[in-house]
Structures are given as structure tokens and as C-alpha cells.
Write a protein that holds these residues in place. Structure first.
Motif, PDB file in Angstrom:
ATOM      1  N   GLU A  45       9.314  -4.300  -8.018  1.00 45.54           N
ATOM      2  CA  GLU A  45       8.308  -5.033  -7.240  1.00 45.54           C
ATOM      3  C   GLU A  45       7.695  -6.133  -8.093  1.00 45.54           C
ATOM      4  O   GLU A  45       7.297  -5.890  -9.233  1.00 45.54           O
ATOM      5  CB  GLU A  45       7.218  -4.060  -6.748  1.00 45.54           C
ATOM      6  CG  GLU A  45       6.197  -4.697  -5.821  1.00 45.54           C
ATOM      7  CD  GLU A  45       5.122  -3.696  -5.358  1.00 45.54           C
ATOM      8  OE1 GLU A  45       4.937  -2.655  -6.017  1.00 45.54           O
ATOM      9  OE2 GLU A  45       4.465  -3.973  -4.345  1.00 45.54           O
ATOM     10  N   LYS A  78      10.391   0.988  -9.469  1.00 46.41           N
ATOM     11  CA  LYS A  78      10.213   2.063  -8.483  1.00 46.41           C
ATOM     12  C   LYS A  78      11.469   2.914  -8.370  1.00 46.41           C
ATOM     13  O   LYS A  78      12.490   2.459  -7.826  1.00 46.41           O
ATOM     14  CB  LYS A  78       9.929   1.466  -7.106  1.00 46.41           C
ATOM     15  CG  LYS A  78       8.652   0.662  -6.956  1.00 46.41           C
ATOM     16  CD  LYS A  78       8.614   0.040  -5.541  1.00 46.41           C
ATOM     17  CE  LYS A  78       7.274  -0.550  -5.177  1.00 46.41           C
ATOM     18  NZ  LYS A  78       7.305  -1.240  -3.864  1.00 46.41           N
ATOM     19  N   THR A 134       9.263  -6.712  -2.945  1.00 53.99           N
ATOM     20  CA  THR A 134      10.012  -5.584  -3.514  1.00 53.99           C
ATOM     21  C   THR A 134      11.487  -5.799  -3.223  1.00 53.99           C
ATOM     22  O   THR A 134      11.841  -6.180  -2.103  1.00 53.99           O
ATOM     23  CB  THR A 134       9.593  -4.261  -2.829  1.00 53.99           C
ATOM     24  OG1 THR A 134       8.256  -3.959  -3.207  1.00 53.99           O
ATOM     25  CG2 THR A 134      10.483  -3.101  -3.270  1.00 53.99           C
ATOM     26  N   LEU A 140      18.506  -5.123  -0.651  1.00 51.89           N
ATOM     27  CA  LEU A 140      17.573  -5.173   0.463  1.00 51.89           C
ATOM     28  C   LEU A 140      16.241  -5.594  -0.138  1.00 51.89           C
ATOM     29  O   LEU A 140      15.993  -5.372  -1.316  1.00 51.89           O
ATOM     30  CB  LEU A 140      17.446  -3.794   1.099  1.00 51.89           C
ATOM     31  CG  LEU A 140      18.759  -3.150   1.530  1.00 51.89           C
ATOM     32  CD1 LEU A 140      18.507  -1.769   2.085  1.00 51.89           C
ATOM     33  CD2 LEU A 140      19.477  -4.022   2.540  1.00 51.89           C
ATOM     34  N   GLY A 164      11.834  -6.746   0.788  1.00 47.50           N
ATOM     35  CA  GLY A 164      10.757  -6.911   1.753  1.00 47.50           C
ATOM     36  C   GLY A 164       9.503  -7.439   1.096  1.00 47.50           C
ATOM     37  O   GLY A 164       9.344  -7.354  -0.120  1.00 47.50           O
ATOM     38  N   ASP A 165       8.637  -8.016   1.933  1.00 49.75           N
ATOM     39  CA  ASP A 165       7.381  -8.569   1.410  1.00 49.75           C
ATOM     40  C   ASP A 165       6.224  -7.710   1.880  1.00 49.75           C
ATOM     41  O   ASP A 165       6.369  -6.872   2.770  1.00 49.75           O
ATOM     42  CB  ASP A 165       7.178  -9.985   1.957  1.00 49.75           C
ATOM     43  CG  ASP A 165       7.002  -9.962   3.462  1.00 49.75           C
ATOM     44  OD1 ASP A 165       8.013  -9.903   4.179  1.00 49.75           O
ATOM     45  OD2 ASP A 165       5.838  -9.941   3.926  1.00 49.75           O
ATOM     46  N   GLU A 166       5.090  -7.918   1.266  1.00 49.15           N
ATOM     47  CA  GLU A 166       3.828  -7.325   1.736  1.00 49.15           C
ATOM     48  C   GLU A 166       2.804  -8.435   1.772  1.00 49.15           C
ATOM     49  O   GLU A 166       2.612  -9.120   0.773  1.00 49.15           O
ATOM     50  CB  GLU A 166       3.326  -6.255   0.756  1.00 49.15           C
ATOM     51  CG  GLU A 166       4.190  -5.036   0.664  1.00 49.15           C
ATOM     52  CD  GLU A 166       3.844  -4.224  -0.587  1.00 49.15           C
ATOM     53  OE1 GLU A 166       2.781  -3.592  -0.625  1.00 49.15           O
ATOM     54  OE2 GLU A 166       4.646  -4.242  -1.526  1.00 49.15           O
ATOM     55  N   GLN A 187      15.580  -4.183  -3.880  1.00 51.56           N
ATOM     56  CA  GLN A 187      16.404  -3.077  -4.341  1.00 51.56           C
ATOM     57  C   GLN A 187      17.494  -3.636  -5.234  1.00 51.56           C
ATOM     58  O   GLN A 187      18.078  -4.672  -4.936  1.00 51.56           O
ATOM     59  CB  GLN A 187      17.008  -2.408  -3.115  1.00 51.56           C
ATOM     60  CG  GLN A 187      17.844  -1.200  -3.386  1.00 51.56           C
ATOM     61  CD  GLN A 187      18.049  -0.412  -2.090  1.00 51.56           C
ATOM     62  OE1 GLN A 187      17.169   0.317  -1.643  1.00 51.56           O
ATOM     63  NE2 GLN A 187      19.198  -0.571  -1.480  1.00 51.56           N
ATOM     64  N   MET A 190       0.833  -1.188   0.000  1.00 48.26           N
ATOM     65  CA  MET A 190       0.000   0.000   0.000  1.00 48.26           C
ATOM     66  C   MET A 190       0.867   1.237   0.000  1.00 48.26           C
ATOM     67  O   MET A 190       1.775   1.360   0.805  1.00 48.26           O
ATOM     68  CB  MET A 190      -0.868  -0.058   1.280  1.00 48.26           C
ATOM     69  CG  MET A 190      -1.817   1.100   1.437  1.00 48.26           C
ATOM     70  SD  MET A 190      -3.005   1.104   0.106  1.00 48.26           S
ATOM     71  CE  MET A 190      -2.708   2.704  -0.587  1.00 48.26           C
ATOM     72  N   GLY A 191       0.591   2.137  -0.906  1.00 41.75           N
ATOM     73  CA  GLY A 191       1.358   3.373  -0.984  1.00 41.75           C
ATOM     74  C   GLY A 191       0.919   4.382   0.070  1.00 41.75           C
ATOM     75  O   GLY A 191       0.112   4.098   0.943  1.00 41.75           O
TER      76      GLY A 191
HETATM   77  P1  ADP Z   1       4.303  -0.307  -2.129  1.00 41.53           P
HETATM   78  O1  ADP Z   1       5.066   0.399  -3.189  1.00 41.53           O
HETATM   79  O2  ADP Z   1       3.637  -1.510  -2.632  1.00 41.53           O
HETATM   80  O3  ADP Z   1       3.424   0.570  -1.309  1.00 41.53           O
HETATM   81  P2  ADP Z   1       6.048  -0.360   0.208  1.00 41.53           P
HETATM   82  O4  ADP Z   1       6.755   0.909  -0.003  1.00 41.53           O
HETATM   83  O5  ADP Z   1       5.056  -0.464   1.304  1.00 41.53           O
HETATM   84  O6  ADP Z   1       5.405  -0.886  -1.152  1.00 41.53           O
HETATM   85  O7  ADP Z   1       7.169  -1.458   0.468  1.00 41.53           O
HETATM   86  C1  ADP Z   1       7.089  -2.756   0.038  1.00 41.53           C
HETATM   87  C2  ADP Z   1       8.214  -3.564   0.637  1.00 41.53           C
HETATM   88  O8  ADP Z   1       9.468  -2.971   0.304  1.00 41.53           O
HETATM   89  C3  ADP Z   1       8.195  -3.656   2.152  1.00 41.53           C
HETATM   90  O9  ADP Z   1       8.363  -5.005   2.514  1.00 41.53           O
HETATM   91  C4  ADP Z   1       9.403  -2.866   2.585  1.00 41.53           C
HETATM   92  O10 ADP Z   1       9.985  -3.396   3.762  1.00 41.53           O
HETATM   93  C5  ADP Z   1      10.328  -3.043   1.423  1.00 41.53           C
HETATM   94  N1  ADP Z   1      11.368  -2.026   1.338  1.00 41.53           N
HETATM   95  C6  ADP Z   1      11.439  -0.841   1.967  1.00 41.53           C
HETATM   96  N2  ADP Z   1      12.590  -0.199   1.656  1.00 41.53           N
HETATM   97  C7  ADP Z   1      13.255  -0.996   0.791  1.00 41.53           C
HETATM   98  C8  ADP Z   1      14.489  -0.905   0.103  1.00 41.53           C
HETATM   99  N3  ADP Z   1      15.294   0.139   0.246  1.00 41.53           N
HETATM  100  N4  ADP Z   1      14.808  -1.915  -0.711  1.00 41.53           N
HETATM  101  C9  ADP Z   1      14.005  -2.954  -0.867  1.00 41.53           C
HETATM  102  N5  ADP Z   1      12.850  -3.111  -0.242  1.00 41.53           N
HETATM  103  C10 ADP Z   1      12.464  -2.153   0.576  1.00 41.53           C
END
Ligand code: ADP
Ligand code: MG
Ligand code: MG
Length: 664
Positions: A459, A446, A258, A46, A48-50, A260, A1-2
Motif C-alpha cells: 500500500e 500486507k 493498494t 489487481l 484499488g484506491d481509497e 497486489q 480503513m481496516g
Molecule cells: P486498508 O488496508 O487500508 O484497510 P482495504 O483492505 O480497505 O485497505 O483495501 C484497500 C484497497 O485495496 C481497496 O481499493 C481494495 O479494492 C483494494 N484491494 C482489495 N483486494 C485487493 C487485491 N487482492 N489486490 C489489490 N488490491 C486489492
């Protein structure tokens, strides 16, 4: 969620007039980010999941929103000293949980995800009442069912001729109370000029009426008339389950990952390579065989969610000649990607020389020519805004990236906040994000937020949520390992995007994992120098892109493979993703026995599910319903069958899958 902006969202009639403003400044904002960060390097992997959850109540009370408010307050008070984060999602009954910050970049860190998921689940559960459950199921089977009683608690009735959804089935009370969500719902409907119309084929069981014509819902019945839904609603097709609002799709739960990349070039490369995997992973994670209380003939949510936010006008959908709309648009804004993003000639090396990076085998990057991209793979006609394309290319953006954004920016912003119209384009990305984050595609590229430590990210968005944390961890870890393996072995998964689109359609079919074949590139080793010795027997070795072009289609052949063959390999024909990942891991130095053991459990699980030895979530749910003593063989999932199913799903979540009849 953004990000959820606070403010006053404009109704469609007013928002419409600001669309060009938002697009123009969105592009200007992107150009600022690009100028500042295009050479950003050496970022770590790095990730992370959602996970999206639903709160269900046995007998009464769906209070996810109240729980969310309490979790958010606790998060704010914790001053960063916590490992989780919860955010709102479309449904008032939904929660989205992520790790507080990304996981680390070491292979060992992959084992942090499952404990983190378990902690999130236990925490959110601790806020529930005795009769409530936190479930990670793609679609709540009774969503939109009002007979014999409302699926929502407290019970409320749909309002077909008022409010945001105008749905025959879903009251607006099901939507998250933040104004963004109602406005999205209402403005999508108004922009389109009618309610959305989703028709999913019904699963025809032994006692399913032929043709299947659903009785009209109570709000449509006049003077005791006995008419069917398709008779009264022209959008409702016979032999289909009809759904008419955004909640049917956005109210589903999914699993997103997502990660990096070390640089923008690597992010673009991973975007392309993984796009090919999105339909395969969707099919392998299938978890949605029931819609609105009926067994469907599909296993996935994808087309439902795509249809649920389809804001295209009749002209854009090609039903009327173009007069006031600007483009003919073949896909919903929730859809598969339509253009590859390859680094192309920009490819200028990367950053993997760091001694501590995740991928120890990558020491040098391939020379610019070996990026494998070829224009012929972008074979879907790409609708794009020519003026935006020109603006971007005049500002130094290369053809493919300019096309990507000129394509995303054919859309209007749907929610525009009065307070957020005039912004400083050099520090804000709100307008850019407005359009970017309402292009819900299988992959999302992103850019780094301005003035933040965050790098270029990608993502992966096609997967369905799994019923247990073990499964969700397995899919997340698998995708992350795939990125490492692709980079390490310099894999080339390119094939025509039109074939990837065919795979998206195939992947949603019932039992697609077992029964269907998917297009896939045969020769995935583009660079023989990077091919591990154990795979020497596979495919044609082509030394360069030039030689590949000379070899023509035989080098580029896409063949039809089952999910099992893609994941586990096919003797003498295809190496398989799991064997490739295992080869990557076996070459990684200093992996402890316990790390390898943990990762192997995930790989074994993915491998067995692909081979059909473990049923998908969708198949398991289907079997549960069809084996229930009260199921009448008529495709109807009654309230009591759904009750027992959700009890079982709750038990699965709580016991980490240790329930009789469930295999992991
Ligand atoms: P969305 O774009 O779907 O809203 P979020 O910004 O909430 O996504 O983040 C999605 C995932 O990316 C989360 O699990 C978060 O921990 C992870 N995340 C945050 N910062 C980074 C980063 N620098 N690199 C990779 N993943 C990251
Ligand atoms: Mg979400
Ligand atoms: Mg996301």
C-alpha cells in the motif's frame, strides 16, 4: 480503513496488561501465514484506491455517519452487485469510498478508476441534503474552530477535562461513534501520559502579528483575563498553530493505493522502490495549507497526523531515562518507514511469465544478485524487539523481514477487545493485524489474509487527497504505472533511508514542488539490458552489484533534484519518471488509441503539475484565501472566507474541475 471489530474495547489500564499476549500471538499468527503462503505465486496486479471524503454542511448539519449507515445497508442488500464500497473513517463527518473489489490487471483497466470514483461521489452526494456537500479536501479549514460559532453541526463544545480527546478545540462528537475510535483516542493519550501536542508554523503574512500569539480559546479564559494561548498552555508554541488531539490528524483525508504483487518477493521489491517515491508524491499532491482556521507555513498534513497519534511515553521519546518503557523510539507510529524490506537472498524468481499479466515486457526476472539492495541503504538505526527478531529468524524468516516485524512490534496494541483475546493462531490474524494496522507508515506491506484469494500486497500511503476525481485518478494511475515501469525496466531507486526521511521533511514545506530539492538516486538503470534505447545517454551502466560495489559511491550517488526534474527529467542527468512511464507504455503491445489517450491525459497532468504549470491543491487553496476580498492579510481564514472556499470546492467536485480559475 481496516476491519472494525465489534466488542468491548478495554481502557488503557486494562489493555496494557495484554500487550505482550497480543504481540506474542500476533507473531505466531504471522508465522502461520508465512508458512502457508510464502511460496504463493502468479498473483495478478489487481489494485484499488481509497478515497476519504468529508461531508460539510452550509449553514447546518454534518451527517456523514447517517449517510454511511444508509450506504452500508444498501451495500449489504446489493449482494455483491455493485461497484463501490463505503466504510467509516475516524471523523463522524467522514466517509471512505473504495471500489467494491479491486480493478483488473490489464492496462485498459486503469481507465476504470475515474468512472468508479465519479460513481462513488455521485452516489454519496445523492444521500445528502440540499445544503450539504461531499468534498475531497485534505483538511477542513475550520476543523477545531469554535468562534464565532462551532465548526461542528449540531454545535457542541469541546470538553478539555473529560471524555476521549480532552481537547481545547474538538468535541468528542466529531469522532466516529464506533467504540474503536474513541478508545484509540483515549488510550493513545493515556499511554503517552499527556495530550498529543502538534505545532505547525504559522504562515507570516503582511499583517500577521509578530510574534504570533493566539488568544486563549473561550474555555480557558477565566475572569475575563486577556491571556494568550502560549501563556496558558506550555505545549503551545509562539508563532505556531497548536493542535491537541487525534482528530486534527486522523480527521484529515488522504488518497491511498493498494496493489497486489505476483509474489512475496515482488511485493518486497516494490515496497522498497516505492518508499523512495513517497515523499515526492506527498509534495506533488500537497493539499493542506490551512489548520484550525489559520494559513500555515506548510502544505501537507503529514507531520500533523504523525503527531496526532504519537502515543510514545516521555521515556520512549528520550525525554526521561528509560525505566518502565522498553525502548527509545525516534518516530511516531504514524511515520515514514525505517527499514527497507528487499527480497535479499530470498529472491527466487517470480511469476510474470503469464501471457496475460499486466506487464508484458517482463519475461524473466533478474538473477538473485541483481536485487540491488545493500545493507548500507538501511542507515537509520532500527529500534526492534530482539526477542521477536529471534523468534522470527528461528522460524526461518530472513534477517530483513524479521527486522521489519520486530520493528513494527515494538508498539503496544492500543485497542484490545475483551472478546478477542484468545484466538486460534492458525486461522486468525487479529492480533497480528492489531499491531500491523496501527503502524501507519508511508508504505505498508500486507500479507495475504488466511484462507482468501488475496495475495501479497503493498500500500502506497503518503498522498494527500485531491479536490477532483480526475486528479485522484491521475495520481492513482501514475503510482500503478510506476510499479509496472520499475519492474519492466528493472529500475533501481535505492538510496539511504536517512535521505528519504530528509525528503519527507522537505516535501511538506510550503510550495515544496516549486522551491525545494529532493535527494534522489542518479543512476536508476541498474540493469543495462533492461534500459530502453532512448535512455542510453543517461548515467553509468553498472553490470552487476559486485561491479557497483567496486565503483563505490559514484555509482550510488544520490543527487539533489527538484520534483520537476524527478518527474519530468533533467537533460543529460536524469531520465524522469513520466518519460520512463511513456517508454513503458510505448513498448506495451496492443494498446488501443483510446487507452493511450486516456493515460496520456493523466501523465500530462502529473507532468504539468510537477513543472509548476498547474498549481498544487495547497497553492490553489492559498491563492483563493489570499485573493478573497475579506482576507485581511493576517493569516486568519475567517468563517466567511472558509464558506466561499468550501462552496468552490463543492463546485469543483461536482463539475469535475470545470470551474473558472482551476486548471487540470
Ligand atoms: P486498508 O488496508 O487500508 O484497510 P482495504 O483492505 O480497505 O485497505 O483495501 C484497500 C484497497 O485495496 C481497496 O481499493 C481494495 O479494492 C483494494 N484491494 C482489495 N483486494 C485487493 C487485491 N487482492 N489486490 C489489490 N488490491 C486489492
Ligand atoms: Mg482510510
Ligand atoms: Mg488504507
Amino acid at each position: 480503513m481496516g476491519l472494525l471489530t465489534l466488542g468491548t474495547p478495554l481502557a488503557w489500564g486494562d489493555a496494557q496488561g495484554h500487550a505482550a499476549h497480543v504481540r506474542r500471538h500476533g507473531i505466531a499468527q504471522f508465522l502461520h501465514v508465512w508458512a502457508a503462503l510464502k511460496t504463493r505465486r502468479r498473483d495478478k496486479l489487481l489494485w484499488g484506491d481509497e478515497i476519504e471524503y468529508a461531508v460539510v454542511a452550509f449553514d447546518d448539519a454534518a451527517r456523514a455517519h447517517d449517510v454511511l449507515l444508509r450506504l452500508e445497508a444498501r451495500e449489504a442488500a446489493a449482494n455483491g452487485q455493485i461497484s463501490w464500497s463505503f466504510k467509516p473513517e475516524y471523523g463522524r463527518y467522514m466517509l471512505e469510498g473504495t471500489p467494491a473489489g479491486p480493478y483488473g490487471f490489464l492496462i485498459e483497466d486503469l481507465l476504470a478508476v475515474e468512472p468508479n470514483m465519479r460513481e462513488r461521489r455521485a452516489l454519496a452526494q445523492s444521500y445528502l441534503k440540499e445544503n450539504e456537500a461531499l468534498v475531497s479536501i485534505t483538511n477542513f479549514p475550520l476543523l477545531g474552530v469554535n468562534q464565532p460559532s462551532s465548526f461542528l453541526d449540531p454545535p457542541s463544545s469541546p470538553t478539555p477535562s473529560g471524555g476521549a480527546s480532552n481537547s481545547l478545540f474538538i468535541p468528542d462528537e466529531a469522532i466516529n461513534p464506533h467504540p474503536r475510535f474513541r478508545t484509540l483516542t483515549q488510550n493513545i493519550r493515556e499511554r503517552r501520559g499527556s495530550k498529543v501536542a502538534i505545532n505547525v508554523p504559522i504562515f507570516k503574512d503582511v499583517n500577521t502579528p509578530v510574534p504570533f500569539l493566539e488568544p486563549a480559546p473561550p474555555c480557558l479564559v477565566q475572569n475575563g483575563e486577556n491571556k494568550t494561548l502560549p501563556e496558558l498552555v506550555p505545549d503551545a508554541k509562539p508563532d505556531h498553530i497548536y493542535m491537541d488531539c487525534m482528530c486534527f490528524g486522523m480527521g484529515c483525508s488522504c488518497l491511498q493505493v493498494t496493489f497486489q504483487a505476483c509474489s512475496v518477493e515482488e511485493a518486497r521489491r516494490l515496497y522498497d522502490q516505492l518508499a523512495v517515491m513517497t515523499p515526492i508524491m506527498m509534495a506533488l499532491s500537497a493539499g493542506a495549507p490551512i489548520f484550525r482556521g489559520y494559513l500555515a507555513d506548510v502544505d501537507c498534513r503529514w507531520d500533523v497526523i504523525s503527531g496526532s497519534v504519537d502515543d510514545r511515553t516521555r521515556e520512549e521519546r528520550g525525554l526521561d531515562p528509560l525505566k518502565s518503557s522498553r525502548f527509545n523510539i525516534p518516530k511516531s507510529r504514524y511515520a515514514s518507514i525505517s527499514t527497507y524490506l528487499s527480497p535479499g537472498p530470498l529472491y527466487s524468481g517470480g511469476c510474470s511469465q503469464d501471457p496475460d499479466v499486466f506487464s508484458p515486457m517482463v519475461t524473466t526476472l533478474p538473477p538473485p544478485k541483481d536485487t540491488y539492495y545493500d545493507a548500507k541503504y538501511n542507515d537509520i538505526p532500527l529500534v526492534h524487539d530482539k526477542d521477536i527478531y529471534k523468534e522470527l529468524t528461528q522460524n526461518g524468516i530472513d534477517d530483513l523481514l524479521a527486522k521489519h516485524y520486530a520493528h513494527l512490534f515494538i508498539r503496544d496494541p492500543i485497542v484490545v477487545f475483551t472478546e478477542k483475546l484468545d484466538l486460534d493462531d492458525s486461522t486468525s490474524t487479529d492480533h497480528f493485524e492489531n499491531i500491523q494496522s496501527t503502524n501507519w507508515q508511508t508504505m505498508r506491506f500486507k500479507p495475504p489474509p488466511p484462507l482468501s484469494p488475496i495475495g501479497w500486497r503493498v500500500e502506497f500511503r503518503s498522498m494527500e487527497i485531491q479536490l477532483t476525481d480526475f486528479e485522484n485518478a491521475a495520481y492513482s494511475v501514475f503510482v500503478v504505472l510506476l510499479t509496472r515501469t520499475i519492474l519492466s525496466f528493472d529500475l533501481n531507486l535505492y538510496m539511504k533511508l536517512s535521505l528519504v526521511d530528509l525528503n519527507m521533511a522537505t516535501g511538506q514545506k510550503r510550495d515544496a514542488v516549486l522551491k525545494e530539492k529532493f535527494w534522489f538516486r542518479k543512476n536508476v538503470f541498474g540493469n543495462p539490458a533492461r534500459r530502453p534505447a532512448e535512455f542510453d545517454g543517461f548515467a553509468v551502466a553498472v553490470p552487476s552489484v559486485a561491479a557497483a560495489a567496486a565503483a563505490g559511491d559514484s555509482y550510488d550517488d544520490a543527487v539533489e533534484l527538484t520534483v520537476d526534474e524527478i518527474i519530468n527529467g533533467k537533460a543529460n542527468e536524469f531520465p524522469g519518471m513520466v518519460p520512463l512511464i511513456r517508454a513503458y507504455l510505448s513498448a506495451a503491445p496492443n494498446l488501443s488509441y483510446s487507452t493511450l489517450k486516456g493515460l496520456n491525459e493523466y501523465l500530462d497532468f502529473i507532468s504539468r503539475r510537477a513543472a509548476g504549470k498547474i498549481p498544487t491543491g495547497a497553492r490553489w487553496i492559498r491563492n483563493f484565501v489570499m485573493g478573497h476580498p475579506e482576507y485581511k492579510g493576517d493569516s486568519v481564514v475567517s468563517q466567511s472566507v472558509a464558506y466561499d472556499l468550501m462552496k468552490k470546492v463543492d463546485e469543483l467536485g461536482k463539475t469535475a474541475g470545470r470551474v473558472a480559475g482551476y486548471s487540470l
